[in-house]
Design a protein around this motif. Sequence first.
Motif, mmCIF file in Angstrom:
data_model
loop_
_atom_site.group_PDB
_atom_site.id
_atom_site.type_symbol
_atom_site.label_atom_id
_atom_site.label_comp_id
_atom_site.label_asym_id
_atom_site.label_seq_id
_atom_site.Cartn_x
_atom_site.Cartn_y
_atom_site.Cartn_z
ATOM 1 N N SER A 1 1.363 4.441 -5.651
ATOM 2 C CA SER A 1 1.715 3.325 -4.780
ATOM 3 C C SER A 1 2.442 2.263 -5.588
ATOM 4 C CB SER A 1 0.468 2.729 -4.147
ATOM 5 O OG SER A 1 -0.299 2.044 -5.128
ATOM 6 N N ARG A 2 3.249 1.476 -4.889
ATOM 7 C CA ARG A 2 3.945 0.371 -5.560
ATOM 8 C C ARG A 2 2.941 -0.607 -6.166
ATOM 9 N NH1 ARG A 2 9.160 -1.486 -4.686
ATOM 10 N NH2 ARG A 2 8.357 -3.613 -4.437
ATOM 11 N N ASP B 1 0.809 -1.213 0.000
ATOM 12 C CA ASP B 1 0.000 0.000 0.000
ATOM 13 C C ASP B 1 0.846 1.268 0.000
ATOM 14 O OD1 ASP B 1 -2.178 -1.691 2.270
ATOM 15 O OD2 ASP B 1 -2.355 -1.505 0.106
ATOM 16 N N ALA B 2 2.158 1.127 0.097
ATOM 17 C CA ALA B 2 3.030 2.286 0.238
ATOM 18 C C ALA B 2 3.319 2.916 -1.123
ATOM 19 C CB ALA B 2 4.333 1.891 0.910
ATOM 20 N N SER B 3 3.613 4.197 -1.093
ATOM 21 C CA SER B 3 4.097 4.896 -2.279
ATOM 22 C C SER B 3 5.434 4.309 -2.697
ATOM 23 C CB SER B 3 4.247 6.385 -1.950
ATOM 24 O OG SER B 3 5.213 6.998 -2.771
ATOM 25 N N ILE B 4 5.774 4.478 -3.965
ATOM 26 C CA ILE B 4 7.078 4.026 -4.425
ATOM 27 C C ILE B 4 8.192 4.771 -3.686
ATOM 28 C CG2 ILE B 4 7.226 5.673 -6.349
ATOM 29 C CD1 ILE B 4 8.575 3.426 -7.964
ATOM 30 N N ALA B 5 7.874 5.957 -3.152
ATOM 31 C CA ALA B 5 8.841 6.713 -2.370
ATOM 32 C C ALA B 5 8.850 6.296 -0.908
ATOM 33 C CB ALA B 5 8.550 8.213 -2.467
ATOM 34 N N LEU C 1 9.884 -1.572 -11.519
ATOM 35 C CA LEU C 1 11.330 -1.689 -11.658
ATOM 36 C C LEU C 1 11.915 -0.357 -12.109
ATOM 37 C CD1 LEU C 1 13.906 -3.436 -11.680
ATOM 38 C CD2 LEU C 1 13.401 -3.975 -14.081
ATOM 39 N N ILE C 2 12.816 0.171 -11.313
ATOM 40 C CA ILE C 2 13.553 1.378 -11.701
ATOM 41 C C ILE C 2 14.720 0.968 -12.582
ATOM 42 C CG2 ILE C 2 14.949 3.320 -10.869
ATOM 43 C CD1 ILE C 2 13.279 3.245 -8.280
ATOM 44 N N TYR D 1 15.306 15.339 1.612
ATOM 45 C CA TYR D 1 14.841 14.362 0.634
ATOM 46 C C TYR D 1 13.636 13.582 1.152
ATOM 47 C CZ TYR D 1 19.390 15.584 -1.166
ATOM 48 O OH TYR D 1 20.464 16.304 -1.620
ATOM 49 N N THR D 2 13.671 13.197 2.409
ATOM 50 C CA THR D 2 12.541 12.454 2.950
ATOM 51 C C THR D 2 11.317 13.358 3.111
ATOM 52 O OG1 THR D 2 13.433 12.817 5.183
ATOM 53 C CG2 THR D 2 13.964 10.732 4.106
ATOM 54 N N ASN D 3 11.526 14.585 3.550
ATOM 55 C CA ASN D 3 10.400 15.513 3.707
ATOM 56 C C ASN D 3 9.768 15.858 2.364
ATOM 57 O OD1 ASN D 3 10.849 15.573 6.452
ATOM 58 N ND2 ASN D 3 11.977 17.495 6.431
ATOM 59 N N GLY D 4 10.570 15.839 1.291
ATOM 60 C CA GLY D 4 10.067 16.186 -0.035
ATOM 61 C C GLY D 4 9.530 15.011 -0.822
ATOM 62 N N ASN D 5 9.580 13.803 -0.240
ATOM 63 C CA ASN D 5 9.114 12.592 -0.930
ATOM 64 C C ASN D 5 9.932 12.289 -2.176
ATOM 65 O OD1 ASN D 5 6.919 12.110 0.880
ATOM 66 N ND2 ASN D 5 5.757 13.715 -0.184
ATOM 67 N N TYR D 6 11.196 12.689 -2.195
ATOM 68 C CA TYR D 6 12.037 12.469 -3.363
ATOM 69 C C TYR D 6 12.592 11.040 -3.380
ATOM 70 C CZ TYR D 6 11.860 17.565 -3.427
ATOM 71 O OH TYR D 6 11.428 18.870 -3.445
ATOM 72 N N LEU D 7 12.846 10.533 -4.579
ATOM 73 C CA LEU D 7 13.487 9.231 -4.721
ATOM 74 C C LEU D 7 14.990 9.399 -4.589
ATOM 75 C CD1 LEU D 7 11.557 7.509 -7.675
ATOM 76 C CD2 LEU D 7 10.927 7.717 -5.265
ATOM 77 N N VAL D 8 15.615 8.548 -3.786
ATOM 78 C CA VAL D 8 17.044 8.655 -3.502
ATOM 79 C C VAL D 8 17.710 7.301 -3.718
ATOM 80 C CG1 VAL D 8 18.781 9.027 -1.706
ATOM 81 C CG2 VAL D 8 16.797 10.544 -1.849
ATOM 82 N N THR D 9 18.712 7.261 -4.595
ATOM 83 C CA THR D 9 19.525 6.070 -4.784
ATOM 84 C C THR D 9 20.850 6.264 -4.056
ATOM 85 O OG1 THR D 9 18.550 5.513 -6.927
ATOM 86 C CG2 THR D 9 20.730 4.621 -6.462
ATOM 87 N N MET D 10 21.160 5.352 -3.148
ATOM 88 C CA MET D 10 22.431 5.375 -2.429
ATOM 89 C C MET D 10 23.296 4.259 -2.995
ATOM 90 S SD MET D 10 21.299 6.155 1.513
ATOM 91 C CE MET D 10 20.227 7.563 1.897
#
Length: 333
Positions: free
Chosen positions: A181-182, A24-28, A123-124, A272-281
């Motif tokens: 959502s995913r 149920d979660a967003s992809i972010a 899939l990203i 990044y978390t507050n903005g709902n941005y996608l982050v690749t580490m």
Amino acid sequence: MKRLALTLATAALIAAPTPAHAADASIAGITGVGVHNAYEQATFPWLADALESGASMIEIDLWQNFLGSGRYQVSHEPWAAANNCSSATSFAALRTGSRNQGFEACLRNIKLWHDQNPTHAPLIIKLEAKNGYDGRGGYGPDRLDALIASVLGAANVVKPADVKGSHATLDAAVRAGAWPSRESLRGKFLFTLITGAFEAGNPFDNYDTHHEYADYLTSLGANLGSAMMFPTINGASSVDPRTGGNGGTRAQWYVTFDGDAGGWFSGDTSFYTNGNYLVTMASVHSVAPAIDGRNPTVQQAQDRVRQAAAKGATVASSDWNNPAIVGFTVPRG
């Protein structure tokens, strides 16, 4: 080789299950695992193995018309194609045929797998544009977008226009929680586009790929739906990196970010978390205390993914290829 493919497919079925609430979660809102240079034969014998591993992201290095070659070449180095993409034209043949194909064949492999697995998890696909675009040679943003759309199918791609919707900007949409959502993105692909290492070090090219693509998005206006990718700023920052050359009209398009995990782990990622941005580490294995970059224990790798999730990653990337590791997801944060 067939035994390895069967082992990978079997391992994917017994991999640690995704938490029930993740659907149920967003992809972010979910942290998954990305495979660095998933096109390399040393990582997966065939691209189909990468696709069936359960990874949340695969990375592909792309050379565009390098030195007037007239090709979209997939390889780490520029002088020859070197990859696990098959010349196959059917799903059953994806682990046969000739490898070291062009990007179009890689996309065709992905489409054949998708057609056989139409409800796969989102899939990203991270594209590192090694040498950037060559607009004067006819290899500009529009041509790459058109290739993705024609081979993979535009309807199968999560596009900037899909996320922006009726919001004033893409950034405003994402900050308002517009990432789907995913579960709703089953059967979809999302492309992130970063400036390649070769271009970044080229003193004769000061127009980075993510700048060029952001400007291209601005130029599309009402035709934004033809754009297939999200321009991605490479490099961790504890403050909004969309300043200077990344600012102005470009800033509205930057909602995906990338960078070495060490930089993310050592700084504040609340922007990044507050903005709902996608982050690749990237290279999460190398964060102290380092763990094996290829074959850590499942527990070591999953613990590292949890650490990355706590730091705000949506993708924790390494050279891992064990389906019990790369198929793992946890809630972000």
